[in-house]
Design a protein around this motif. Sequence first.
Motif: not given
Length: 210
Positions: A19-22, A26-28, A95-105, A180-182
Amino acid sequence: MASRTGTTATVPHPARPPRPRIVAVACLLLALAAVAQLAVLPLSYWHQDFFHTAARLFEPTDGVAFAALGSTADLAADLLTAVLAIGLLTLAAANVVGVNGARIASWASAPVLACCAAVGAARSPRPLYSIYAAEDMDRITAMARDDMPNWLEPLLLILGLGVPVAILVALVLLALPSANAFFQRTPIDPPWPVRTSPAAGPEGSPSAGS
């Protein structure tokens, strides 16, 4: 998939980079924005109550009596804001665990919450300004501010401006290439070469066609 010994093995699932720091930042920011907006709702009603109390004690110059609470539209907007804030808090955890659908939402719903936060900060106190003359409203405001804590209005202003800014920064961070890579899985090679020849049949005999 068959290994070199002819036994079957499970191919590892696609790996995810660390997981990148960014992404963590972002999740925080999303979580803090959601919690801050949930805190704004009761604080804003407490803030308005000081104005309503002052208006009840005020003798208007034009004979208009105090008869204003929240309208149905205002209450519906506050309910929508609360639902969006709770949803954003859930999306931040996904998002913090990398669910891409959550990022889109998050990209779809977070801007709506940012708009609600900005509008909510601009419309308080409501709806006294629509029924009292400007000079009467100045007197009501002075009476209300004499009773309310000095930190309440600055805190509401900071939260009202901070929530949209935090959301905007978080959404930009989630769109960066390292994020994006994450959020996108990358396949890894199995730890043994893939066999291209047919496997041996029962009792060690060659399979058909060999």
